[in-house]
Write a protein that holds these residues in place. Structure first.
Motif, PDB file in Angstrom:
ATOM      1  N   THR A 126       9.476  13.674  -1.814  1.00  0.00           N
ATOM      2  CA  THR A 126       8.328  14.536  -1.517  1.00  0.00           C
ATOM      3  C   THR A 126       7.074  13.701  -1.271  1.00  0.00           C
ATOM      4  OG1 THR A 126       9.329  16.276  -2.860  1.00  0.00           O
ATOM      5  CG2 THR A 126       6.982  16.513  -2.340  1.00  0.00           C
ATOM      6  N   ALA A 127       6.864  12.671  -2.085  1.00  0.00           N
ATOM      7  CA  ALA A 127       5.709  11.790  -1.896  1.00  0.00           C
ATOM      8  C   ALA A 127       5.787  11.088  -0.541  1.00  0.00           C
ATOM      9  CB  ALA A 127       5.643  10.770  -3.024  1.00  0.00           C
ATOM     10  N   THR A 128       6.967  10.626  -0.164  1.00  0.00           N
ATOM     11  CA  THR A 128       7.146   9.968   1.126  1.00  0.00           C
ATOM     12  C   THR A 128       6.831  10.925   2.267  1.00  0.00           C
ATOM     13  OG1 THR A 128       8.801   8.461   0.220  1.00  0.00           O
ATOM     14  CG2 THR A 128       8.816   8.760   2.608  1.00  0.00           C
ATOM     15  N   LEU A 129       7.244  12.183   2.123  1.00  0.00           N
ATOM     16  CA  LEU A 129       6.946  13.178   3.165  1.00  0.00           C
ATOM     17  C   LEU A 129       5.444  13.446   3.279  1.00  0.00           C
ATOM     18  CD1 LEU A 129       9.893  15.657   2.553  1.00  0.00           C
ATOM     19  CD2 LEU A 129       9.558  14.149   4.527  1.00  0.00           C
ATOM     20  N   PHE A 130       4.737  13.447   2.159  1.00  0.00           N
ATOM     21  CA  PHE A 130       3.283  13.638   2.215  1.00  0.00           C
ATOM     22  C   PHE A 130       2.594  12.470   2.922  1.00  0.00           C
ATOM     23  CE2 PHE A 130       3.591  17.283  -0.474  1.00  0.00           C
ATOM     24  CZ  PHE A 130       2.434  18.000  -0.200  1.00  0.00           C
ATOM     25  N   VAL A 131       3.038  11.257   2.637  1.00  0.00           N
ATOM     26  CA  VAL A 131       2.464  10.088   3.315  1.00  0.00           C
ATOM     27  C   VAL A 131       2.746  10.167   4.814  1.00  0.00           C
ATOM     28  CG1 VAL A 131       2.578   7.570   3.539  1.00  0.00           C
ATOM     29  CG2 VAL A 131       2.552   8.628   1.267  1.00  0.00           C
ATOM     30  N   ALA A 132       3.979  10.522   5.168  1.00  0.00           N
ATOM     31  CA  ALA A 132       4.348  10.641   6.588  1.00  0.00           C
ATOM     32  C   ALA A 132       3.535  11.735   7.272  1.00  0.00           C
ATOM     33  CB  ALA A 132       5.847  10.922   6.712  1.00  0.00           C
ATOM     34  N   ALA A 133       3.364  12.849   6.597  1.00  0.00           N
ATOM     35  CA  ALA A 133       2.577  13.948   7.176  1.00  0.00           C
ATOM     36  C   ALA A 133       1.127  13.523   7.368  1.00  0.00           C
ATOM     37  CB  ALA A 133       2.660  15.185   6.285  1.00  0.00           C
ATOM     38  N   SER A 134       0.573  12.853   6.390  1.00  0.00           N
ATOM     39  CA  SER A 134      -0.810  12.411   6.477  1.00  0.00           C
ATOM     40  C   SER A 134      -1.005  11.446   7.647  1.00  0.00           C
ATOM     41  CB  SER A 134      -1.222  11.738   5.166  1.00  0.00           C
ATOM     42  OG  SER A 134      -2.536  11.247   5.254  1.00  0.00           O
ATOM     43  N   ASP A 135      -0.156  10.445   7.750  1.00  0.00           N
ATOM     44  CA  ASP A 135      -0.276   9.482   8.854  1.00  0.00           C
ATOM     45  C   ASP A 135      -0.019  10.146  10.200  1.00  0.00           C
ATOM     46  OD1 ASP A 135      -0.835   7.576   6.968  1.00  0.00           O
ATOM     47  OD2 ASP A 135       0.841   6.255   7.471  1.00  0.00           O
ATOM     48  N   GLY A 136       0.971  11.021  10.252  1.00  0.00           N
ATOM     49  CA  GLY A 136       1.270  11.716  11.506  1.00  0.00           C
ATOM     50  C   GLY A 136       0.151  12.640  11.943  1.00  0.00           C
ATOM     51  N   LEU A 137      -0.463  13.317  10.983  1.00  0.00           N
ATOM     52  CA  LEU A 137      -1.595  14.190  11.315  1.00  0.00           C
ATOM     53  C   LEU A 137      -2.776  13.378  11.839  1.00  0.00           C
ATOM     54  CD1 LEU A 137      -1.451  16.807   8.453  1.00  0.00           C
ATOM     55  CD2 LEU A 137      -1.334  17.284  10.908  1.00  0.00           C
TER      56      LEU A 137
ATOM     57  N   ARG B 225       0.834  -1.199   0.000  1.00  0.00           N
ATOM     58  CA  ARG B 225       0.000   0.000   0.000  1.00  0.00           C
ATOM     59  C   ARG B 225       0.872   1.253   0.000  1.00  0.00           C
ATOM     60  NH1 ARG B 225      -2.361   3.910   2.917  1.00  0.00           N
ATOM     61  NH2 ARG B 225      -4.563   4.318   2.561  1.00  0.00           N
ATOM     62  N   TYR B 226       1.862   1.280   0.886  1.00  0.00           N
ATOM     63  CA  TYR B 226       2.739   2.453   0.942  1.00  0.00           C
ATOM     64  C   TYR B 226       3.521   2.615  -0.360  1.00  0.00           C
ATOM     65  CZ  TYR B 226       1.944   3.631   5.861  1.00  0.00           C
ATOM     66  OH  TYR B 226       1.377   4.036   7.034  1.00  0.00           O
ATOM     67  N   GLU B 227       4.005   1.524  -0.933  1.00  0.00           N
ATOM     68  CA  GLU B 227       4.731   1.618  -2.202  1.00  0.00           C
ATOM     69  C   GLU B 227       3.838   2.203  -3.297  1.00  0.00           C
ATOM     70  OE1 GLU B 227       6.154  -2.332  -2.998  1.00  0.00           O
ATOM     71  OE2 GLU B 227       7.812  -2.146  -1.567  1.00  0.00           O
ATOM     72  N   THR B 228       2.613   1.741  -3.365  1.00  0.00           N
ATOM     73  CA  THR B 228       1.675   2.229  -4.384  1.00  0.00           C
ATOM     74  C   THR B 228       1.361   3.704  -4.194  1.00  0.00           C
ATOM     75  OG1 THR B 228       0.702   0.037  -4.647  1.00  0.00           O
ATOM     76  CG2 THR B 228      -0.643   1.916  -5.345  1.00  0.00           C
ATOM     77  N   VAL B 229       1.054   4.088  -2.969  1.00  0.00           N
ATOM     78  CA  VAL B 229       0.704   5.490  -2.702  1.00  0.00           C
ATOM     79  C   VAL B 229       1.893   6.398  -3.019  1.00  0.00           C
ATOM     80  CG1 VAL B 229       0.101   7.137  -0.888  1.00  0.00           C
ATOM     81  CG2 VAL B 229      -1.092   4.935  -1.021  1.00  0.00           C
ATOM     82  N   ARG B 230       3.084   6.010  -2.585  1.00  0.00           N
ATOM     83  CA  ARG B 230       4.269   6.839  -2.860  1.00  0.00           C
ATOM     84  C   ARG B 230       4.540   6.930  -4.359  1.00  0.00           C
ATOM     85  NH1 ARG B 230       6.640   3.817   1.542  1.00  0.00           N
ATOM     86  NH2 ARG B 230       7.789   2.679  -0.052  1.00  0.00           N
ATOM     87  N   ARG B 231       4.425   5.809  -5.058  1.00  0.00           N
ATOM     88  CA  ARG B 231       4.681   5.805  -6.504  1.00  0.00           C
ATOM     89  C   ARG B 231       3.671   6.699  -7.234  1.00  0.00           C
ATOM     90  NH1 ARG B 231       3.959   0.823  -7.342  1.00  0.00           N
ATOM     91  NH2 ARG B 231       1.849   0.997  -8.131  1.00  0.00           N
ATOM     92  N   GLU B 232       2.378   6.544  -6.907  1.00  0.00           N
ATOM     93  CA  GLU B 232       1.352   7.338  -7.592  1.00  0.00           C
ATOM     94  C   GLU B 232       1.483   8.823  -7.274  1.00  0.00           C
ATOM     95  OE1 GLU B 232      -2.401   5.526  -6.599  1.00  0.00           O
ATOM     96  OE2 GLU B 232      -2.016   3.808  -7.916  1.00  0.00           O
TER      97      GLU B 232
ATOM     98  N   ALA C 299      -6.999  18.381   7.127  1.00  0.00           N
ATOM     99  CA  ALA C 299      -7.018  18.833   5.732  1.00  0.00           C
ATOM    100  C   ALA C 299      -6.324  20.178   5.573  1.00  0.00           C
ATOM    101  CB  ALA C 299      -8.462  18.907   5.230  1.00  0.00           C
ATOM    102  N   GLU C 300      -6.566  21.081   6.500  1.00  0.00           N
ATOM    103  CA  GLU C 300      -5.916  22.401   6.404  1.00  0.00           C
ATOM    104  C   GLU C 300      -4.396  22.275   6.552  1.00  0.00           C
ATOM    105  OE1 GLU C 300      -4.906  26.071   5.649  1.00  0.00           O
ATOM    106  OE2 GLU C 300      -6.889  25.242   5.268  1.00  0.00           O
ATOM    107  N   HIS C 301      -3.952  21.404   7.436  1.00  0.00           N
ATOM    108  CA  HIS C 301      -2.509  21.200   7.600  1.00  0.00           C
ATOM    109  C   HIS C 301      -1.888  20.619   6.325  1.00  0.00           C
ATOM    110  CE1 HIS C 301      -3.313  21.972  11.824  1.00  0.00           C
ATOM    111  NE2 HIS C 301      -2.004  22.009  12.031  1.00  0.00           N
ATOM    112  N   MET C 302      -2.590  19.689   5.683  1.00  0.00           N
ATOM    113  CA  MET C 302      -2.063  19.119   4.442  1.00  0.00           C
ATOM    114  C   MET C 302      -2.071  20.156   3.325  1.00  0.00           C
ATOM    115  SD  MET C 302      -0.844  16.130   4.915  1.00  0.00           S
ATOM    116  CE  MET C 302      -0.738  15.404   3.292  1.00  0.00           C
TER     117      MET C 302
END
Length: 192
Positions: free
Chosen positions: A154-165, A124-131, A178-181
């Motif tokens: 950058t994609a990895t940072l977005f996934v990390a931010a989303s999960d962390g939020l 799942r993480y590989e797919t989300v980061r790739r897309e 949503a506002e933080h993202m």
């Protein structure tokens, strides 16, 4: 021929279970939802419900897979830009805290390579980061993002931010995920 009909009925019942589980877990929370309650929601015994899944862990993993499928159909297919779909899903997540809890709990447990959901989360993480990385590259080619940014990073940072939020939001529901993202997106799209 009867076997084919039985197979189709089994697939339909499994989908019914997963759809009901999405609703029950979203409403009651992961920790406050029992297999018995999920079974009751679809008119089965606990053993009958688990007949459709190899284990309780597989059931919950498949609930998350179904959640991703529903979210993609609802928020991801008609969006002009994947960031719009991501923000829409994050907004929706605020309405389904039980599913956010399930995702957070299972993703942490799945870091153990022996956990039944380990491969699901790795893929799942590989797919989300790739897309999302592909989307970043498209935005760079269109001149909307600094071409020096590394799309994969950058994609990895977005996934990390989303999960962390999500984790922070579960502890403090006043946080607007949503506002933080969107703020993170504004930072990324600001060219130097």
């Amino acid at each position: 021929m009867a076997q084919r009909g039985s197979y189709a009925k089994g697939i339909a019942k499994r989908e019914e279970i997963l759809t009901a589980a999405l609703d029950v877990i979203a409403r009651n929370g992961y920790r406050r939802t029992s297999v018995r309650e999920l079974a009751d929601a679809v008119g089965l015994s606990q053993a009958g419900l688990l007949h459709y899944f190899s284990s309780k862990e597989e059931l919950f993993q498949e609930v998350l897979r179904k959640r991703d499928e529903v979210d993609h159909e609802s928020y991801g297919t008609d969006m002009a830009r994947p960031i719009d779909g991501l923000i829409a899903v994050i907004r929706h997540n605020a309405d389904v805290p039980g599913l956010v809890q399930l995702y957070a709990q299972l993703s942490v447990e799945a870091v153990d390579p022996d956990h039944p959901s380990h491969d699901f989360f790795v893929a799942r993480y590989e797919t989300v980061r790739r897309e999302f990385g592909g989307f970043i590259r498209e935005e760079q080619q269109a001149g909307r993002i600094d071409p020096d940014l590394d799309p994969a990073l950058t994609a990895t940072l977005f996934v990390a931010a989303s999960d962390g939020l999500q984790t922070q939001w579960m502890l403090d529901p006043s946080i607007d995920m949503a506002e933080h993202m969107m703020q993170l997106w504004r930072l990324v799209t600001r060219k130097s």
